[in-house]
Design a protein around this motif. Sequence first.
Motif, mmCIF file in Angstrom:
data_model
loop_
_atom_site.group_PDB
_atom_site.id
_atom_site.type_symbol
_atom_site.label_atom_id
_atom_site.label_comp_id
_atom_site.label_asym_id
_atom_site.label_seq_id
_atom_site.Cartn_x
_atom_site.Cartn_y
_atom_site.Cartn_z
ATOM 1 N N SER A 103 0.802 -1.218 0.000
ATOM 2 C CA SER A 103 0.000 0.000 0.000
ATOM 3 C C SER A 103 0.839 1.274 0.000
ATOM 4 N N ARG A 104 1.774 1.387 0.923
ATOM 5 C CA ARG A 104 2.574 2.608 0.973
ATOM 6 C C ARG A 104 3.497 2.736 -0.229
ATOM 7 N N GLU A 105 3.951 1.617 -0.751
ATOM 8 C CA GLU A 105 4.797 1.681 -1.943
ATOM 9 C C GLU A 105 3.979 2.148 -3.148
ATOM 10 N N LEU A 106 2.738 1.687 -3.247
ATOM 11 C CA LEU A 106 1.860 2.174 -4.316
ATOM 12 C C LEU A 106 1.628 3.673 -4.169
ATOM 13 N N GLU A 107 1.405 4.110 -2.948
ATOM 14 C CA GLU A 107 1.181 5.535 -2.705
ATOM 15 C C GLU A 107 2.408 6.363 -3.108
ATOM 16 N N LYS A 108 3.599 5.865 -2.797
ATOM 17 C CA LYS A 108 4.827 6.576 -3.166
ATOM 18 C C LYS A 108 4.929 6.776 -4.677
ATOM 19 N N HIS A 109 4.405 5.822 -5.427
ATOM 20 C CA HIS A 109 4.449 5.896 -6.882
ATOM 21 C C HIS A 109 3.290 6.701 -7.474
ATOM 22 N N GLY A 110 2.404 7.188 -6.611
ATOM 23 C CA GLY A 110 1.300 7.994 -7.099
ATOM 24 C C GLY A 110 0.043 7.227 -7.451
ATOM 25 N N ALA A 111 -0.078 5.990 -6.981
ATOM 26 C CA ALA A 111 -1.291 5.211 -7.250
ATOM 27 C C ALA A 111 -2.474 5.822 -6.505
ATOM 28 N N PRO A 112 -3.686 5.720 -7.075
ATOM 29 C CA PRO A 112 -4.864 6.271 -6.410
ATOM 30 C C PRO A 112 -5.258 5.432 -5.193
ATOM 31 N N PHE A 113 -5.744 6.110 -4.158
ATOM 32 C CA PHE A 113 -6.205 5.432 -2.952
ATOM 33 C C PHE A 113 -7.487 6.069 -2.462
ATOM 34 N N ARG A 114 -8.446 5.264 -2.168
ATOM 35 C CA ARG A 114 -9.642 5.716 -1.462
ATOM 36 C C ARG A 114 -10.322 4.481 -0.883
ATOM 37 N N GLN A 115 -11.153 4.708 0.088
ATOM 38 C CA GLN A 115 -11.939 3.617 0.632
ATOM 39 C C GLN A 115 -13.252 3.524 -0.139
ATOM 40 N N PRO A 116 -13.821 2.364 -0.299
ATOM 41 C CA PRO A 116 -13.389 1.109 0.343
ATOM 42 C C PRO A 116 -12.467 0.245 -0.515
ATOM 43 N N GLU A 117 -12.122 0.694 -1.730
ATOM 44 C CA GLU A 117 -11.397 -0.194 -2.649
ATOM 45 C C GLU A 117 -9.980 -0.508 -2.192
ATOM 46 N N TRP A 118 -9.372 0.428 -1.486
ATOM 47 C CA TRP A 118 -8.009 0.235 -0.974
ATOM 48 C C TRP A 118 -7.031 -0.063 -2.105
ATOM 49 N N SER A 119 -6.155 -1.045 -1.954
ATOM 50 C CA SER A 119 -5.135 -1.309 -2.975
ATOM 51 C C SER A 119 -5.708 -1.894 -4.254
ATOM 52 N N ALA A 120 -6.974 -2.325 -4.233
ATOM 53 C CA ALA A 120 -7.597 -2.824 -5.462
ATOM 54 C C ALA A 120 -7.774 -1.712 -6.483
ATOM 55 N N LEU A 121 -7.842 -0.471 -6.017
ATOM 56 C CA LEU A 121 -8.063 0.649 -6.925
ATOM 57 C C LEU A 121 -6.919 0.789 -7.928
ATOM 58 N N SER A 122 -5.723 0.465 -7.517
ATOM 59 C CA SER A 122 -4.582 0.568 -8.427
ATOM 60 C C SER A 122 -4.687 -0.440 -9.566
ATOM 61 N N LEU A 123 -5.274 -1.598 -9.308
ATOM 62 C CA LEU A 123 -5.480 -2.577 -10.382
ATOM 63 C C LEU A 123 -6.505 -2.074 -11.389
ATOM 64 N N MET A 124 -7.485 -1.343 -10.904
ATOM 65 C CA MET A 124 -8.538 -0.837 -11.775
ATOM 66 C C MET A 124 -8.072 0.351 -12.620
ATOM 67 N N GLU A 125 -7.253 1.237 -12.015
ATOM 68 C CA GLU A 125 -6.931 2.498 -12.673
ATOM 69 C C GLU A 125 -5.476 2.619 -13.126
ATOM 70 N N THR A 126 -4.535 2.035 -12.397
ATOM 71 C CA THR A 126 -3.112 2.190 -12.746
ATOM 72 C C THR A 126 -2.349 0.883 -12.554
ATOM 73 N N PRO A 127 -2.697 -0.169 -13.278
ATOM 74 C CA PRO A 127 -1.998 -1.451 -13.068
ATOM 75 C C PRO A 127 -0.503 -1.364 -13.337
ATOM 76 N N GLU A 128 -0.092 -0.418 -14.176
ATOM 77 C CA GLU A 128 1.338 -0.277 -14.455
ATOM 78 C C GLU A 128 2.121 0.101 -13.201
ATOM 79 N N ILE A 129 1.467 0.804 -12.271
ATOM 80 C CA ILE A 129 2.143 1.150 -11.022
ATOM 81 C C ILE A 129 2.307 -0.090 -10.144
ATOM 82 N N VAL A 130 1.339 -0.977 -10.179
ATOM 83 C CA VAL A 130 1.467 -2.245 -9.448
ATOM 84 C C VAL A 130 2.699 -2.993 -9.936
ATOM 85 N N CYS A 131 2.866 -3.056 -11.242
ATOM 86 C CA CYS A 131 4.041 -3.716 -11.813
ATOM 87 C C CYS A 131 5.321 -3.026 -11.367
ATOM 88 N N ALA A 132 5.309 -1.699 -11.348
ATOM 89 C CA ALA A 132 6.502 -0.942 -10.945
ATOM 90 C C ALA A 132 6.887 -1.237 -9.497
#
Length: 308
Positions: free
Chosen positions: A14-43
Amino acid sequence: MSIPAVTILDGGMSRELEKHGAPFRQPEWSALSLMETPEIVCAVHRDFIQSGAQVITTNSYALVPFHIGEARFTAQGQALAATAGKMARQAVELEDSDTQVAGSIPPLFGSYRADLFDPERVEVIATPLIKGLAPYVDFWLAETQSLIAEAVAIHKLLAQLDEAHKPLWVAFTLEDSEALDVPRLRSGETVQAAVERLVALNVSCILFNCCQPEVIAQALQVAQTTLKNNQAEHIKLGAYANAFAPQTKDATANDGLDEVRSDLTPPAYLTWAQKWQTIGASVIGGCCGIGAEHIQVLSQNFHQTTQK
């Protein structure tokens, strides 16, 4: 007992995704990055590999109705799980690494919420995750398990669905109290009872995660003794703590980006990891709040130690 060589896991996403600028909000939490910025998950996976992680864990932890809602889970759960698997596998390929991919099977009804476990819904929730992840993972990691019954149910379902029969690792989260008579899961069940049940299932690795490092050592000692008493020392032990302050009984993980302990610097975390290794842990990484810099210190130390 000889001190085992250590396999290095990754840290918290979670914090590593945030450092890279991934979106965060509740209730999706870290799932939001898969929906909107999967490339950041890979990074982020690549960061952990570059830091020395020999195992990365798919970003599928929040892909449950508890986080993304029933309707979205029904419509997109399996596809999102596949995306999580793809991003992890892609990171390994881009890094030209032999890092393994662990398929995260999260607590299906909410972190720390043993009280919400519903055995009749395990198959409905876990099946899309397993099917989506299966083509991309080397083994399964049922993590942050608060009670024995859910881990047993996941084992049973994998036996039915996983045609390749990949190994299963199970990580239990512990009560954050050093004052207990014996170490316990968040359900109140004892670590000894949990280990004995998993020995009967012949899982490949038993770990303790998403709890204070202070409570993990005693749990490892009990687990090591239990494995020895049951002639099951072939089962590996592991640990990956979080960096939160102690969580109360009514706490729920992932309510927000909680403050992390200032004392759990990478060198301080290494001290805990070294203690776990001397007890018998051969798989060590980090959970929430333990970042790539922590993993790098672990990797540098344990790889050097192994080479001596």
